[in-house]
Design an enzyme around this catalytic site. Sequence first.
Site, PDB file in Angstrom:
ATOM      1  N   GLU A  83      -2.184  -8.966   3.256  1.00 40.58           N
ATOM      2  CA  GLU A  83      -2.454  -9.464   4.606  1.00 40.58           C
ATOM      3  C   GLU A  83      -3.932  -9.406   4.965  1.00 40.58           C
ATOM      4  O   GLU A  83      -4.372 -10.016   5.943  1.00 40.58           O
ATOM      5  CB  GLU A  83      -1.615  -8.690   5.634  1.00 40.58           C
ATOM      6  CG  GLU A  83      -2.134  -7.325   6.038  1.00 40.58           C
ATOM      7  CD  GLU A  83      -1.902  -6.210   5.017  1.00 40.58           C
ATOM      8  OE1 GLU A  83      -2.248  -5.056   5.336  1.00 40.58           O
ATOM      9  OE2 GLU A  83      -1.372  -6.497   3.923  1.00 40.58           O
ATOM     10  N   CYS A 127       0.836  -1.202   0.000  1.00 35.51           N
ATOM     11  CA  CYS A 127       0.000   0.000   0.000  1.00 35.51           C
ATOM     12  C   CYS A 127       0.883   1.270   0.000  1.00 35.51           C
ATOM     13  O   CYS A 127       1.584   1.523  -0.960  1.00 35.51           O
ATOM     14  CB  CYS A 127      -0.996  -0.022   1.152  1.00 35.51           C
ATOM     15  SG  CYS A 127      -2.367   1.151   0.941  1.00 35.51           S
ATOM     16  N   HIS A 149      -3.745  -4.874  -0.133  1.00 32.65           N
ATOM     17  CA  HIS A 149      -3.256  -5.416   1.138  1.00 32.65           C
ATOM     18  C   HIS A 149      -3.312  -6.946   1.105  1.00 32.65           C
ATOM     19  O   HIS A 149      -4.369  -7.526   1.350  1.00 32.65           O
ATOM     20  CB  HIS A 149      -4.127  -4.915   2.298  1.00 32.65           C
ATOM     21  CG  HIS A 149      -3.945  -3.480   2.621  1.00 32.65           C
ATOM     22  ND1 HIS A 149      -2.974  -3.032   3.497  1.00 32.65           N
ATOM     23  CD2 HIS A 149      -4.603  -2.380   2.187  1.00 32.65           C
ATOM     24  CE1 HIS A 149      -3.052  -1.710   3.585  1.00 32.65           C
ATOM     25  NE2 HIS A 149      -4.024  -1.288   2.798  1.00 32.65           N
TER      26      HIS A 149
END
Length: 200
Positions: A183, A80, A181
Amino acid sequence: MVAIIDYGMGNVASVQKALNFLKIENIITADHNEISASTAILLPGVGSFKQGMANLNERGLVELLTKEVIENKKKFLGICLGMQLIMDQGSEPEVTKGLGWISGEVIKFELENLAVPHMGWNSINNKNNKYFNNLDQSDFYFVHSYHVVPNDKSTIAATVNYGFEVVASLHNNNIFATQFHPEKSQNAGLELIKNYFIDA
């Protein structure tokens, strides 16, 4: 050992949780010695480009990270804001010099018929990048109002369609970065992190 850079720009805990799930050894740190001793570097982040660079400068991390990534060729993952900061410059909220590891700039979305920020799940288009093997058209989670425009289009690893073809990921030698993202992108995101840090 992956050094997750803690520079006050958020989301280090969720990144660490993903690495821990994959059993990838890691540490959240801004300590110069620990970063130097690491074998890979992960730069996450949410927020403005200007504040991100200010925080890196305050901690003396600009020179250190450049040495480790550019000179020592350590494996690097930017997420990001962490992807945006590796460009020459950003414009959030004003023109600010970036790390300059990949030539190009970060500019604000100018969209008439779509919401800004670009937020939510979107499928990506793999530009024949090995880390996205088996992940073409997989959905990843995005949230951003600014997007990366690299000067060298060959550094584009994946794109996402949001009114036009937006850069979703960059790859150049030991540098890999995602606008989305991983994650927060469930199985596809974990698979991508695994592809980069374990299977590559």
